[in-house]
Scaffold this motif. Structure first.
Motif, short mmCIF file in Angstrom:
data_model
loop_
_atom_site.label_atom_id
_atom_site.label_comp_id
_atom_site.label_asym_id
_atom_site.label_seq_id
_atom_site.Cartn_x
_atom_site.Cartn_y
_atom_site.Cartn_z
N SER A 76 0.82 -1.20 0.00
CA SER A 76 0.00 0.00 0.00
C SER A 76 0.86 1.25 0.00
O SER A 76 0.55 2.24 -0.68
N ASP A 253 -4.07 2.51 5.07
CA ASP A 253 -3.34 1.67 4.12
C ASP A 253 -4.08 0.42 3.67
O ASP A 253 -3.78 -0.14 2.61
N ASN A 254 -5.01 -0.06 4.45
CA ASN A 254 -5.78 -1.26 4.09
C ASN A 254 -6.87 -1.46 5.14
O ASN A 254 -7.02 -0.66 6.07
N SER A 307 -9.27 -3.61 0.90
CA SER A 307 -8.60 -2.43 0.35
C SER A 307 -9.49 -1.22 0.16
O SER A 307 -9.01 -0.15 -0.19
#
Length: 461
Positions: A76, A253-254, A307
């Motif tokens: 990411s 980031d996720n 995601s």
């Protein structure tokens, strides 16, 4: 490539030297959290966590609800930095030959700073792959995650200390960001500040002031402390009279660590055990690693919860206030978007997967410039999402109920990916399968191989 970039930078630096000043080019502040759930904030659906500062930020800017990072942390970060899918930018193993937005922005006359988690140099002090060599004038933070319950701090290229007090990290990084704004930057020049937090990764913990104070368990304590600390940073931006010309981007980031096999295993997390000892009467702690909201699964998964992440962008007078956009948008789009706003040239010697989303951000376009997103083992185009029958999955995100069959979902009516429509729309399956293979066919996907994976990588053909 770095030599070519140097000559490119000298040439374009000359062109911009008389043009770029703190008054006529926007500052950029990227606030990047770690493993935070889509619905951890009130403005993104939480009924438990109190997040008044980020909720206010959303009212002052635009909330993006179909925004994508990548499904795990190192990939990411390399995608955000380079505008390239991690099948090209290599994730944790990002080579020094990759060109980051910081390198390009700096050559356009900006100051650049990175504070917090780096995670693209294999968590090692490899100087040519550390922040100073990848475009950042100043760096303070950790080269990797806090998986082992301890982190080592680097200032620029020098290791300066360590701590096992995970509850200190949110305020420490915020303090460093504030110190940069007040004391380290040149107030006559525009700047980019990339603030990459360690929380809410794995060994979570809150400071003593926040431990046990939320209704959401230890994870809720951390979310609420992060909200407060982000508010402190935003207050300093106001105090320094930077708000009107600063684009603030908040995202993560996720998805969260929320699969049952992981949350059960990590009940030995030191921060959680300390919190549990002091909150023995707390009942609702069965899921304390973040909420994916309407989406399926979380970190590591190629379902939406892996995601699809929250995103807020504020730039007064430029980005519409109190607006929600469901257009497909991604971290890989930030580099080409910055290029358009600031005026630098996107590299032409490599594939850039991101697209310029300036019109979307400024409210001039409803749909934006992107109509698809690539998940390595899945593909979204418009409302449709296709998943391979066989795909890579990390052990902690393994879904034991999943059948090894092709899947197709209409995300407009089924964001939770519950009703497989593959047999009903075979032509759509074929269309997305071809697009998926086309994007990945010329890329090296070795970066995603790991002994902890539960599935073999699909072939590229």
């Amino acid at each position: 490539m770095k030599i070519r970039l140097l000559f490119f930078g000298i040439f374009y630096g000359f062109l911009f030297c008389c043009k770029v000043t703190a008054q006529d080019q926007p500052n950029i502040v990227i606030i990047f959290t770690d493993d935070q759930g889509y619905s951890d904030l009130g403005v993104f659906g939480s009924t438990t966590n109190k997040t008044p500062r980020l909720d206010k930020l959303a009212k002052e800017g635009t909330r993006f609800t179909s925004f994508y990072a990548q499904h795990v942390c190192g990939p990411s970060r390399s995608a955000l930095l380079t505008g390239r899918y991690p099948i090209r930018s290599k994730g944790w193993s990002m080579p020094s030959s990759e060109i980051t937005f910081a390198e390009l922005i700096r050559e356009a006359g900006y100051q650049t700073a990175c504070i917090g988690k780096w995670d693209v140099s294999n968590r090692l002090p490899i100087k040519e792959r550390m922040p100073n060599a990848q475009g950042f004038d100043y760096y303070f933070g950790t080269l990797g995650a806090n998986d082992g319950g301890m982190v080592e701090f680097y200032e620029d290229n020098k290791m300066i200390g360590s701590t096992s007090d995970m509850g200190s990290l949110i305020s420490l990084y915020t303090d460093k960001a504030i110190d940069y704004l007040r004391n380290k930057r040149d107030s006559e020049m525009p700047f980019v500040l990339y603030l990459s937090h360690t929380m809410m990764h794995m060994n979570i913990d809150a400071s003593e002031s926040y431990t046990g104070k939320s209704e959401g368990g230890l994870y809720g304590d951390v979310v609420e402390e992060f909200d407060y600390e982000t508010g402190r940073l935003l207050d300093v931006i106001d105090e320094l009279d930077l708000k009107e010309n600063t684009m603030v981007i908040y995202t993560t980031d996720n998805g969260p660590w929320n699969q049952p096999r992981y949350t059960m295993k990590k009940r030995n997390n030191p921060g959680y055990l300390k919190w549990k000892k002091n909150n023995a009467n707390f009942v609702n702690d069965s899921i304390f690693w973040g909420e994916s909201g309407p989406f399926r699964n979380g970190k590591g998964s190629c379902y939406e919860g892996g995601s699809r992440v929250p995103c807020i962008i504020r730039w007064p007078g430029k980005v519409p206030a109190n607006k929600t956009s469901n257009a497909i948008f991604a971290t890989i789009d930030l580099l080409p978007t910055f290029a358009q706003i600031i005026g630098f040239k996107v590299p032409e010697d490599r594939k850039i997967d991101g697209v310029d989303q300036t019109d979307l951000i400024f409210g001039k376009s409803v749909t934006g410039a992107r109509d698809n997103f690539y998940y390595v083992n899945a593909m979204r185009k418009g409302k449709w999402k296709y998943l391979r029958a066989e795909h890579t999955i990390y052990d902690y995100s393994f879904d034991s109920e999943r059948e090894k069959i092709e899947e197709l979902y209409d995300l407009n009516i089924d964001p939770g990916e519950t009703t497989n429509l593959a047999s009903k729309y075979p032509e759509k399956v074929l269309e997305l399968k071809l697009l998926l293979n086309d994007i990945g066919k010329d890329a090296d996907i070795e970066v995603l191989k790991s002994s902890k994976l539960r599935r073999e990588l699909p072939d590229k053909h």
